[in-house]
Design a protein around this motif. Structure first.
Motif, short mmCIF file in Angstrom:
data_model
loop_
_atom_site.label_atom_id
_atom_site.label_comp_id
_atom_site.label_asym_id
_atom_site.label_seq_id
_atom_site.Cartn_x
_atom_site.Cartn_y
_atom_site.Cartn_z
N VAL A 153 1.97 14.24 7.69
CA VAL A 153 0.49 14.09 6.68
C VAL A 153 0.27 12.52 6.29
O VAL A 153 1.29 12.08 5.86
N ILE A 154 -0.85 12.10 6.51
CA ILE A 154 -1.19 10.90 6.03
C ILE A 154 -1.90 11.32 4.80
O ILE A 154 -2.73 11.99 4.68
N SER A 155 -1.24 10.54 3.57
CA SER A 155 -1.86 10.86 2.43
C SER A 155 -2.51 9.53 1.52
O SER A 155 -1.73 8.49 1.91
N VAL A 156 -3.14 9.54 0.35
CA VAL A 156 -3.47 8.38 -0.22
C VAL A 156 -3.26 8.56 -1.68
O VAL A 156 -3.06 9.86 -1.95
N ASN A 157 -3.11 7.66 -2.43
CA ASN A 157 -3.27 7.71 -3.85
C ASN A 157 -4.12 7.06 -4.54
O ASN A 157 -4.80 6.30 -3.68
N LEU A 158 -4.50 7.43 -5.76
CA LEU A 158 -5.58 6.88 -6.64
C LEU A 158 -5.77 5.45 -6.70
O LEU A 158 -6.80 4.78 -6.68
N THR A 159 -4.71 4.77 -6.54
CA THR A 159 -4.82 3.37 -6.48
C THR A 159 -5.27 2.38 -5.22
O THR A 159 -5.50 1.50 -5.16
N GLN A 160 -5.21 3.46 -4.01
CA GLN A 160 -5.97 2.88 -2.97
C GLN A 160 -7.37 2.62 -3.06
O GLN A 160 -7.89 3.38 -3.76
N SER A 161 -7.80 1.85 -2.09
CA SER A 161 -9.28 1.87 -2.09
C SER A 161 -9.96 2.52 -0.88
O SER A 161 -9.25 3.30 0.00
N LEU A 162 -11.29 3.07 -0.99
CA LEU A 162 -12.01 3.80 -0.10
C LEU A 162 -11.93 3.14 1.36
O LEU A 162 -11.87 3.67 2.41
N ARG A 163 -12.04 1.85 1.20
CA ARG A 163 -11.86 1.01 2.60
C ARG A 163 -10.34 1.38 3.33
O ARG A 163 -10.43 1.69 4.55
N GLU A 164 -9.30 1.57 2.58
CA GLU A 164 -8.09 1.88 3.07
C GLU A 164 -8.22 3.29 3.61
O GLU A 164 -7.61 3.52 4.69
N VAL A 165 -8.79 4.02 2.82
CA VAL A 165 -8.98 5.43 3.42
C VAL A 165 -9.82 5.65 4.73
O VAL A 165 -9.25 6.03 5.82
N ASP A 166 -10.87 4.85 4.87
CA ASP A 166 -11.68 5.02 6.02
C ASP A 166 -10.94 4.36 7.21
O ASP A 166 -11.05 4.44 8.22
N THR A 167 -10.08 3.29 6.80
CA THR A 167 -9.54 2.60 7.76
C THR A 167 -8.21 3.48 8.51
O THR A 167 -7.89 3.54 9.68
N ALA A 168 -7.55 4.32 7.56
CA ALA A 168 -6.58 5.67 8.08
C ALA A 168 -7.21 6.40 8.82
O ALA A 168 -6.60 7.01 9.94
N ILE A 169 -8.61 7.12 8.55
CA ILE A 169 -8.98 8.08 9.11
C ILE A 169 -9.47 7.75 10.45
O ILE A 169 -9.25 8.40 11.47
N LYS A 170 -10.04 6.31 10.53
CA LYS A 170 -10.42 5.98 11.93
C LYS A 170 -9.10 5.46 12.83
O LYS A 170 -9.11 6.04 14.05
N VAL A 189 -7.72 13.66 4.47
CA VAL A 189 -6.64 12.99 3.77
C VAL A 189 -6.32 13.54 2.28
O VAL A 189 -7.08 13.63 1.46
N PRO A 190 -5.27 14.09 2.13
CA PRO A 190 -4.98 14.70 0.65
C PRO A 190 -4.75 13.32 -0.08
O PRO A 190 -4.12 12.19 0.29
N VAL A 191 -5.19 13.58 -1.59
CA VAL A 191 -5.04 12.48 -2.46
C VAL A 191 -3.93 12.95 -3.23
O VAL A 191 -3.56 14.14 -3.82
N VAL A 192 -2.64 12.22 -3.31
CA VAL A 192 -1.55 12.38 -4.14
C VAL A 192 -1.19 11.68 -5.35
O VAL A 192 -1.75 10.36 -5.47
N SER A 193 -0.66 12.13 -6.35
CA SER A 193 -0.06 11.54 -7.54
C SER A 193 1.42 11.97 -7.42
O SER A 193 1.78 12.96 -7.78
#
Length: 137
Positions: free
Chosen positions: A15-32, A39-43
């Protein structure tokens, strides 16, 4: 068809996950880059939200009217926490595929984080369910 097969048999465990400190731009890049839709968001190890390709498309929809630079501005002005789905349903890795199918078919989302002892271990999507069904025939 096995009625008691666990979701761990069909989930994606890498699983590719992200955390709250990342940017939406990083999420967009990961998805693409990873060709994924959710993408699950984790703490730490705990799942606290979910972002989808559709969530990001809603933000960037205004591009069609206002121009390409607006998406960048929107990504910079919004946080993951502001955009993510917070009222999250998760399933355990030992829950049955039937349980997962029931949850997905009675709600308006298309992916569920899979946990083990509260820790993210996978994600299961409607596509995983369809592939499982096809394999049964």
């Amino acid at each position: 068809m096995k009625k008691r097969a666990p979701v761990s048999q069909i989930m994606s465990s890498d699983v590719i996950s992200v955390n709250l400190t990342q940017s939406l731009r990083e999420v967009d890049t990961a998805i693409k880059d990873q060709h994924i839709r959710h993408v699950p968001v984790v703490s730490g190890d705990k799942v606290i939200g979910m972002l989808s390709k559709t969530d990001l498309q809603k933000i960037s929809f205004i591009n069609t009217v206002e121009g390409d630079n607006l998406t960048s501005a929107m990504y910079d002005s919004l946080s993951i926490e502001q955009v993510m789905t917070k009222d999250l349903v998760t399933v355990k890795k030992d829950d049955t595929i039937l349980d997962v199918a029931t949850i997905l078919s009675s709600n308006e989302f298309h992916a569920l984080p899979v946990t083990d002892a509260g820790k993210l271990v996978g994600i299961v999507t409607t596509t995983d369910l369809v592939k499982y069904l096809i394999d049964q025939y």
